[in-house]
Write an enzyme that holds these catalytic residues in place. Structure first.
Site, PDB file in Angstrom:
ATOM      1  N   ASP A   1       4.161   0.928  11.995  1.00 52.60           N
ATOM      2  CA  ASP A   1       2.966   0.256  11.464  1.00 52.60           C
ATOM      3  C   ASP A   1       2.809  -1.170  11.984  1.00 52.60           C
ATOM      4  OD1 ASP A   1       2.286   2.503  10.121  1.00 52.60           O
ATOM      5  OD2 ASP A   1       2.813   1.781   8.130  1.00 52.60           O
TER       6      ASP A   1
ATOM      7  N   ARG B   1      -8.920  -0.461   4.520  1.00 49.22           N
ATOM      8  CA  ARG B   1      -8.072   0.590   3.931  1.00 49.22           C
ATOM      9  C   ARG B   1      -6.716   0.037   3.517  1.00 49.22           C
ATOM     10  NH1 ARG B   1      -6.384   4.571   7.636  1.00 49.22           N
ATOM     11  NH2 ARG B   1      -5.001   4.900   5.896  1.00 49.22           N
TER      12      ARG B   1
ATOM     13  N   ILE C   1       7.295   7.332  16.863  1.00 54.79           N
ATOM     14  CA  ILE C   1       6.952   8.045  15.622  1.00 54.79           C
ATOM     15  C   ILE C   1       5.653   8.845  15.763  1.00 54.79           C
ATOM     16  CG2 ILE C   1       6.501   7.809  13.137  1.00 54.79           C
ATOM     17  CD1 ILE C   1       9.339   7.054  13.837  1.00 54.79           C
TER      18      ILE C   1
ATOM     19  N   ASP D   1       4.238  20.266   7.783  1.00 55.89           N
ATOM     20  CA  ASP D   1       5.196  21.366   7.622  1.00 55.89           C
ATOM     21  C   ASP D   1       6.430  20.969   6.804  1.00 55.89           C
ATOM     22  OD1 ASP D   1       5.524  19.718   9.983  1.00 55.89           O
ATOM     23  OD2 ASP D   1       7.234  20.975  10.517  1.00 55.89           O
ATOM     24  N   LEU D   2       6.912  19.737   6.978  1.00 55.15           N
ATOM     25  CA  LEU D   2       8.128  19.321   6.251  1.00 55.15           C
ATOM     26  C   LEU D   2       7.842  19.189   4.748  1.00 55.15           C
ATOM     27  CD1 LEU D   2       9.357  16.593   8.791  1.00 55.15           C
ATOM     28  CD2 LEU D   2      10.261  18.923   8.519  1.00 55.15           C
TER      29      LEU D   2
ATOM     30  N   ARG E   1      -0.014  14.896  13.306  1.00 56.42           N
ATOM     31  CA  ARG E   1       0.452  14.663  11.933  1.00 56.42           C
ATOM     32  C   ARG E   1       0.519  15.926  11.065  1.00 56.42           C
ATOM     33  NH1 ARG E   1      -1.385   8.867   9.650  1.00 56.42           N
ATOM     34  NH2 ARG E   1       0.558   9.102   8.534  1.00 56.42           N
ATOM     35  N   PRO E   2       1.408  16.846  11.406  1.00 54.66           N
ATOM     36  CA  PRO E   2       1.562  18.067  10.596  1.00 54.66           C
ATOM     37  C   PRO E   2       2.161  17.759   9.221  1.00 54.66           C
ATOM     38  CG  PRO E   2       3.272  17.951  12.276  1.00 54.66           C
ATOM     39  CD  PRO E   2       2.354  16.771  12.516  1.00 54.66           C
TER      40      PRO E   2
ATOM     41  N   ARG F   1      -5.148  10.514   4.487  1.00 58.15           N
ATOM     42  CA  ARG F   1      -4.079  11.471   4.734  1.00 58.15           C
ATOM     43  C   ARG F   1      -3.066  11.508   3.609  1.00 58.15           C
ATOM     44  NH1 ARG F   1      -0.671  14.306   8.164  1.00 58.15           N
ATOM     45  NH2 ARG F   1       1.097  13.561   6.976  1.00 58.15           N
TER      46      ARG F   1
ATOM     47  N   LYS G   1       0.838  -1.216   0.000  1.00 57.25           N
ATOM     48  CA  LYS G   1       0.000   0.000   0.000  1.00 57.25           C
ATOM     49  C   LYS G   1       0.868   1.259   0.000  1.00 57.25           C
ATOM     50  CE  LYS G   1      -1.860   1.698   4.041  1.00 57.25           C
ATOM     51  NZ  LYS G   1      -1.613   3.143   4.165  1.00 57.25           N
ATOM     52  N   ASN G   2       1.870   1.273   0.887  1.00 54.35           N
ATOM     53  CA  ASN G   2       2.643   2.510   1.038  1.00 54.35           C
ATOM     54  C   ASN G   2       3.615   2.753  -0.111  1.00 54.35           C
ATOM     55  OD1 ASN G   2       1.247   2.963   3.347  1.00 54.35           O
ATOM     56  ND2 ASN G   2       2.941   2.581   4.759  1.00 54.35           N
TER      57      ASN G   2
ATOM     58  N   CYS H   1      -5.342  13.225  13.082  1.00 52.11           N
ATOM     59  CA  CYS H   1      -5.988  11.944  12.830  1.00 52.11           C
ATOM     60  C   CYS H   1      -5.828  11.118  14.087  1.00 52.11           C
ATOM     61  CB  CYS H   1      -5.396  11.253  11.609  1.00 52.11           C
ATOM     62  SG  CYS H   1      -3.813  10.485  11.928  1.00 52.11           S
TER      63      CYS H   1
HETATM   64  C1  UD1 Z   1       4.145   6.979   6.272  1.00 53.55           C
HETATM   65  C2  UD1 Z   1       3.272   5.768   6.045  1.00 53.55           C
HETATM   66  C3  UD1 Z   1       2.697   5.300   7.371  1.00 53.55           C
HETATM   67  C4  UD1 Z   1       3.824   5.054   8.368  1.00 53.55           C
HETATM   68  C5  UD1 Z   1       4.737   6.270   8.456  1.00 53.55           C
HETATM   69  C6  UD1 Z   1       5.963   6.056   9.340  1.00 53.55           C
HETATM   70  C7  UD1 Z   1       2.365   6.041   3.813  1.00 53.55           C
HETATM   71  C8  UD1 Z   1       1.170   6.296   2.964  1.00 53.55           C
HETATM   72  N1  UD1 Z   1       2.201   6.124   5.146  1.00 53.55           N
HETATM   73  O1  UD1 Z   1       3.336   8.010   6.814  1.00 53.55           O
HETATM   74  O2  UD1 Z   1       1.980   4.092   7.148  1.00 53.55           O
HETATM   75  O3  UD1 Z   1       3.240   4.841   9.636  1.00 53.55           O
HETATM   76  O4  UD1 Z   1       5.205   6.635   7.158  1.00 53.55           O
HETATM   77  O5  UD1 Z   1       6.704   4.962   8.868  1.00 53.55           O
HETATM   78  O6  UD1 Z   1       3.439   5.712   3.332  1.00 53.55           O
HETATM   79  N2  UD1 Z   1       5.967  14.807  10.587  1.00 53.55           N
HETATM   80  C9  UD1 Z   1       6.067  16.161  10.849  1.00 53.55           C
HETATM   81  N3  UD1 Z   1       5.920  17.020   9.800  1.00 53.55           N
HETATM   82  C10 UD1 Z   1       5.705  16.604   8.524  1.00 53.55           C
HETATM   83  C11 UD1 Z   1       5.608  15.215   8.269  1.00 53.55           C
HETATM   84  C12 UD1 Z   1       5.750  14.338   9.326  1.00 53.55           C
HETATM   85  O7  UD1 Z   1       6.253  16.583  11.988  1.00 53.55           O
HETATM   86  O8  UD1 Z   1       5.583  17.431   7.622  1.00 53.55           O
HETATM   87  C13 UD1 Z   1       6.085  13.844  11.706  1.00 53.55           C
HETATM   88  C14 UD1 Z   1       4.794  13.043  11.902  1.00 53.55           C
HETATM   89  O9  UD1 Z   1       3.861  13.747  12.680  1.00 53.55           O
HETATM   90  C15 UD1 Z   1       5.306  11.809  12.586  1.00 53.55           C
HETATM   91  C16 UD1 Z   1       6.671  11.609  11.932  1.00 53.55           C
HETATM   92  O10 UD1 Z   1       7.037  12.863  11.382  1.00 53.55           O
HETATM   93  O11 UD1 Z   1       5.462  12.055  13.962  1.00 53.55           O
HETATM   94  C17 UD1 Z   1       6.704  10.520  10.878  1.00 53.55           C
HETATM   95  O12 UD1 Z   1       5.806  10.822   9.862  1.00 53.55           O
HETATM   96  P1  UD1 Z   1       6.065  10.401   8.341  1.00 53.55           P
HETATM   97  O13 UD1 Z   1       7.320   9.613   8.245  1.00 53.55           O
HETATM   98  O14 UD1 Z   1       5.937  11.634   7.509  1.00 53.55           O
HETATM   99  O15 UD1 Z   1       4.848   9.448   8.064  1.00 53.55           O
HETATM  100  P2  UD1 Z   1       3.843   9.507   6.841  1.00 53.55           P
HETATM  101  O16 UD1 Z   1       4.579   9.781   5.582  1.00 53.55           O
HETATM  102  O17 UD1 Z   1       2.690  10.369   7.188  1.00 53.55           O
END
Ligand code: UD1
Length: 422
Positions: free
Chosen positions: A306, A398, A328, A124-125, A121-122, A92, A22-23, A116
């Site tokens: 996950d 999902r 995480i 910003d990055l 889950r911001p 998301r 999926k990812n 969520c």
């Molecule tokens: C992806 C996966 C999800 C998995 C996660 C971590 C997909 C579709 N989803 O989610 O299944 O659980 O990786 O392996 O591939 N963060 C920020 N700012 C940002 C983005 C992220 O602060 O702009 C934080 C998040 O809140 C979280 C951490 O970084 O605490 C990790 O998030 P991230 O690696 O971005 O996960 P996703 O890409 O959302």
């Protein structure tokens, strides 16, 4: 809306071929926007998130279909640049469309995904990487409005190795002018797979699998045919199921190296594991109750967040104490409340769950709190002394194409029940 019934305390025995990841598939679907023409993805699971991504792509002007695991996405025309709010709320990973849409059209309008069940889950990055590449992004009233000329290559260092932000930045950078260097990237296998897909489209990305990616921008990409890897999280879920139920199973099609740390954890918990070369599978034998475990989630190659919920379920059945720390997502223990209905003893303290295992668990009627939390309930039900009912299976759908089919192939007694209300 459907529910699952599971008869517990039946050792598992059998083998299952794991669905496509999926990812990996979701960002590839978003990336199909980068090439005019028809992209074909094979081994695509028929899961709700894939259909939600079709909804987004179709709302932008693409034509999509899925048949026998083959997704066909015709992105010859992209006429719309606004991602409808209902898809942003439903999934998301709709944020993954932002980078490719800006790169293709120079514009994108979407909504702030907001919090969520896993926490804040911001994004910003994601937004700061796209701004560094030259996009102008305004945020107002929960909306995000982006515009750009041709993006420009640059150097970006992520403050945290975010999977989604790394993917969004790569997908935007492949059509940028000049070279982009991304530092402190996430290294998840799905990112390596995405880079393989983009390179098959004609992109020039090097460093895949490391924490620095170098992208030489191209003026255009060509559609291609590509097969993403198998879903390591589904594979880990079924291995966890056999740990809770005991028995001997094989999961096929998954690359064992992608599960190195979870397999270490399984061995420490008492599983006998054989891996069978690259991409051909993992065999697990569990003769007795698992032992308690101490584990901590982290960015790849550490233990994946996950799989934390399903291992929380395994810990509930273990002989002894376990401590699982979630590094995480700050709120990823939603399954704990439902697991307690099976008689599990779980104490939550901030980011750590302390578990005193017991066996057998008591059968329960429960509701899936989220995707992986729902799978965790199925794992617990397999270790319960009787029939359990899991409702709210739309969460599980999902990410798992057919968890009943797969557990059934492993010898579990499991049925789907169509529910009229609820
Ligand atoms: C992806 C996966 C999800 C998995 C996660 C971590 C997909 C579709 N989803 O989610 O299944 O659980 O990786 O392996 O591939 N963060 C920020 N700012 C940002 C983005 C992220 O602060 O702009 C934080 C998040 O809140 C979280 C951490 O970084 O605490 C990790 O998030 P991230 O690696 O971005 O996960 P996703 O890409 O959302």
């Amino acid at each position: 809306m459907s529910a699952i019934q599971i008869q517990g305390l039946r050792p598992l025995c059998g083998s299952v071929t794991v669905q496509g990841s999926k990812n990996a598939v979701l960002p590839m679907m978003a990336a199909s926007l980068l090439a005019k023409g028809t992209t074909v993805l094979c081994r695509v699971p028929a899961i709700a998130d894939v259909y939600a991504m079709f909804g987004i792509l179709e709302s932008l002007g693409c034509r999509c279909s899925l048949s026998d695991g083959t997704a066909v996405i015709d992105a010859s025309r992209v006429e719309e640049v606004q991602i409808p709010e209902k898809f942003v709320k439903a999934m998301r990973s709709s944020v993954m469309v932002l980078g490719p849409l800006i790169a293709r059209t120079g514009e994108a309008v979407t909504y702030y995904p907001g919090g969520c069940v896993l926490g804040k889950r911001p994004i910003d990055l994601h937004l700061s990487a796209l701004r560094s590449l030259g996009a102008e992004i305004r945020e107002a009233g929960g909306m995000i409005v982006a515009s750009a000329g041709r993006l420009r290559g640059t150097r970006i260092r992520f403050g945290f190795p975010s999977v989604g932000a790394t993917e969004n930045a790569v997908m935007a950078a492949v059509l940028a002018q000049g070279t982009t260097v991304l530092e402190n990237c996430a290294r998840e296998p799905e990112i390596t797979d995405l880079c393989g897909f983009l390179n098959a489209m004609g992109a020039r990305i090097s460093g895949a699998g490391s924490n620095t990616l170098t992208v030489e921008g191209a003026s255009e990409l060509k559609p291609c045919r590509y097969t993403p890897g198998a879903d390591r999280i589904c594979a880990g879920t079924y291995l966890a199921a056999a740990m809770a139920a005991t028995g001997e199973i094989a999961v096929k099609g998954v690359e064992p190296g992608q599960l190195a740390e979870p397999l270490n954890v399984m061995r420490r918990m008492g599983a006998e594991i054989e891996t069978d070369g690259k991409a051909s599978g993992i065999r697990l034998r569990m003769r007795k109750r698992p032992r308690g475990i101490v584990l901590k989630t982290g960015p790849y190659p550490a233990f994946p967040t996950d799989l934390q919920s399903v291992f929380l379920a395994v810990a509930c059945t273990a002989d002894g104490e376990s401590r699982l720390t979630e590094e995480i997502f700050e709120a990823r223990f939603a399954a704990a409340r439902m697991l307690r209905r099976f008689g599990a003893q779980i104490r939550l303290d901030d980011r750590t769950a302390a578990v005193t295992g017991r066996s057998p668990l008591t059968p329960a009627i429960v509701c899936a709190p989220d995707l992986r939390g729902g799978a965790a309930l199925a794992v617990a039900a397999l270790a319960a002394d009787g029939i359990s009912l899991i409702e709210g299976c739309e969460h599980i759908e999902r990410g798992y194409e057919d968890i009943c089919r797969d557990l059934g192939e492993l010898g579990a007694e499991v049925w789907t029940i169509k529910q009229k209300f609820g």
